[in-house]
Design an enzyme around this catalytic site. Sequence first.
Site, PDB file in Angstrom:
ATOM      1  N   SER A  56       9.572  -1.560   1.873  1.00  0.00           N
ATOM      2  CA  SER A  56       8.526  -2.317   2.096  1.00  0.00           C
ATOM      3  C   SER A  56       8.856  -3.701   1.343  1.00  0.00           C
ATOM      4  O   SER A  56      10.075  -4.246   1.599  1.00  0.00           O
ATOM      5  CB  SER A  56       6.874  -2.011   1.607  1.00  0.00           C
ATOM      6  OG  SER A  56       6.021  -2.865   2.104  1.00  0.00           O
ATOM      7  N   HIS A  64       3.225   3.950   7.374  1.00  0.00           N
ATOM      8  CA  HIS A  64       3.987   2.945   6.361  1.00  0.00           C
ATOM      9  C   HIS A  64       4.901   3.894   5.131  1.00  0.00           C
ATOM     10  O   HIS A  64       6.020   3.696   4.753  1.00  0.00           O
ATOM     11  CB  HIS A  64       3.252   2.068   5.881  1.00  0.00           C
ATOM     12  CG  HIS A  64       4.117   0.818   5.205  1.00  0.00           C
ATOM     13  ND1 HIS A  64       5.062  -0.019   5.656  1.00  0.00           N
ATOM     14  CD2 HIS A  64       4.038   0.409   3.816  1.00  0.00           C
ATOM     15  CE1 HIS A  64       5.580  -0.854   4.819  1.00  0.00           C
ATOM     16  NE2 HIS A  64       4.732  -0.574   3.951  1.00  0.00           N
TER      17      HIS A  64
END
Length: 259
Positions: A103, A240
């Site tokens: 991320s 995610h």
Amino acid sequence: MNTVHRHLDSGEWSVKMWIRCFQASPNASGVLLCFPHGGGTAGAYRKLAQALFPRIELLAVQYPGRQDRLGDEMMSDIGAIAEQVVRESTPPAGRRLAVFGHSMGATVAFEAARRFEQRGHALVALFVSGRTAPSVVQPTMLHLAGDQALLGDMRRLGGADSNVVQMLIENPDLAEMVLPSVRNDYKAVETYRYKSGPDVSCPIVALRGDADPSVTETDIRLWSEFTTGSFDTREFSGSHFYIDDHVDEIASLVGSRFD
């Protein structure tokens, strides 16, 4: 595993306030330097460190303003974070180095990899996970929004952060301690602007969860434009934070790059 804070001799890692080692492996053939996601800590890589041990030693970056660095001033400039880490790190002589980021950490890892190579340090690979390519401008400005907006986005991304969100909602004192670092990291991501120049020459391996709401397959393939070396992608089941469910597979993938 206990977190080890250590200063190493010349020729190995110079470990100061930025780097955490969960389990030292002095005979490891390689080192993987990992950058956490926004709002995250070095501890996000504890399971991966265990899966890689003892063949590869994992070192994780601890951003300022959280956990044992709670009293340190936070930084919201991704380039400055990368510069500080690289400046305080001396890659080990005779041990190959790869860099991994998830991320927000993927962008920091990219900027760190650029700086390592500019200083003459060759990298085995750059692993970028759950993040769009550096040239993609983040369209949101959630760092300027209220706490509920931040919590809502954390919930949207799912994974371990979903449990964190619920704890923060139920515990305002905890929220007061944690949300400043989350907001800081959202600002780092949302204000980051790629600066053209030498990118990297090492291979880039781009990873994503197949149900990630923030990164599409097209997004992840754009990373191919930022290396003069080889490029590969890997897709895993999950959202995610797919990493939490695929630690052994990711460890195998990382290890294959050191063969």
